[in-house]
Design a protein around this motif. Structure first.
Motif, mmCIF file in Angstrom:
data_model
loop_
_atom_site.group_PDB
_atom_site.id
_atom_site.type_symbol
_atom_site.label_atom_id
_atom_site.label_comp_id
_atom_site.label_asym_id
_atom_site.label_seq_id
_atom_site.Cartn_x
_atom_site.Cartn_y
_atom_site.Cartn_z
ATOM 1 N N GLY A 1 -39.992 -18.256 1.788
ATOM 2 C CA GLY A 1 -40.727 -19.523 1.761
ATOM 3 C C GLY A 1 -40.161 -20.616 2.652
ATOM 4 O O GLY A 1 -40.532 -21.779 2.523
ATOM 5 N N VAL A 2 -39.272 -20.254 3.577
ATOM 6 C CA VAL A 2 -38.682 -21.245 4.475
ATOM 7 C C VAL A 2 -39.626 -21.507 5.636
ATOM 8 O O VAL A 2 -40.182 -20.576 6.226
ATOM 9 N N LYS A 3 -39.811 -22.773 5.970
ATOM 10 C CA LYS A 3 -40.625 -23.152 7.125
ATOM 11 C C LYS A 3 -39.758 -22.988 8.375
ATOM 12 O O LYS A 3 -38.715 -23.628 8.504
ATOM 13 N N VAL A 4 -40.172 -22.103 9.266
ATOM 14 C CA VAL A 4 -39.424 -21.836 10.494
ATOM 15 C C VAL A 4 -40.269 -22.287 11.673
ATOM 16 O O VAL A 4 -41.450 -21.944 11.775
ATOM 17 N N THR A 5 -39.673 -23.061 12.573
ATOM 18 C CA THR A 5 -40.395 -23.470 13.777
ATOM 19 C C THR A 5 -39.660 -22.970 15.010
ATOM 20 O O THR A 5 -38.435 -22.840 15.020
ATOM 21 N N ILE A 6 -40.448 -22.672 16.030
ATOM 22 C CA ILE A 6 -39.900 -22.342 17.343
ATOM 23 C C ILE A 6 -40.517 -23.350 18.289
ATOM 24 O O ILE A 6 -41.736 -23.373 18.478
ATOM 25 N N GLY A 7 -39.671 -24.206 18.844
ATOM 26 C CA GLY A 7 -40.198 -25.350 19.586
ATOM 27 C C GLY A 7 -40.902 -26.247 18.572
ATOM 28 O O GLY A 7 -40.337 -26.618 17.564
ATOM 29 N N ASP A 8 -42.174 -26.557 18.825
ATOM 30 C CA ASP A 8 -42.948 -27.365 17.875
ATOM 31 C C ASP A 8 -43.945 -26.522 17.104
ATOM 32 O O ASP A 8 -44.796 -27.054 16.400
#
Length: 166
Positions: A132-139
């Motif tokens: 349930g972790v929010k992962v971003t790559i760039g935006d």
């Protein structure tokens, strides 16, 4: 019985999987070296009955599915009056590794930092998403798939979540 445990990633997060591997190690070692241990206990005499013979040796369990590892401590041996041998193992918390990258023990990845091989970081990101972790790559929010990942940094400061660097 233990065939569904195929990665140290899941072992790191599961008390039940740690217990299943402890049981498997105990059964394996008891079945394969019990005779040698019984002979050693007999030579040491009755003074050691029901007392642990301390060993403290790390046993690394390797998962061929992804090459990840998790370590257990072989704590020692107890001989009872009947001559039966009991072997004791304990998981070594925070010992999970995927190609040298430390695996997180919980679903809380606050302040988690990792760098290492792309495939290991990919697996870590997949487990983060499953937790349930929010992962971003760039935006862009990462929802899975293959990208080249070189580093993962997590924070519990707003905005909460993890950032993967390409």
């Amino acid at each position: 019985m233990y065939s569904d445990i195929n990665s140290a990633h899941t072992v790191a997060k599961s008390v039940q999987q740690k217990a299943a591997i402890q049981q498997a190690l105990t059964e394996y070692f008891t079945g394969n070296i019990a005779g040698v241990l019984t002979s050693a206990a007999v030579k040491l005499g009755t003074g050691i009955v029901n007392q642990i013979l301390t060993v403290n040796m790390a046993v690394n369990v390797r998962f061929p599915n992804d090459g990840s590892t998790y370590s257990f401590m072989f704590k020692g041996v107890i001989a009872n009056l009947n001559g039966d041998i009991t072997i004791s193992f304990e998981p070594i918390i925070n010992s999970g590794r995927d190609k040298g990258v430390r695996l997180n023990e919980s679903g809380n990845y606050a302040d988690y930092r990792a760098s290492g091989p792309n495939d290991a970081l990919q697996r870590i990101l997949q487990h983060m998403i499953a937790s349930g972790v929010k992962v971003t790559i760039g935006d862009t929010i990462y929802r899975g798939g293959n990208v080249t990942v070189t580093r993962v940094i997590c924070s519990n400061e707003p905005p909460k979540g993890c950032v993967a660097a390409e």
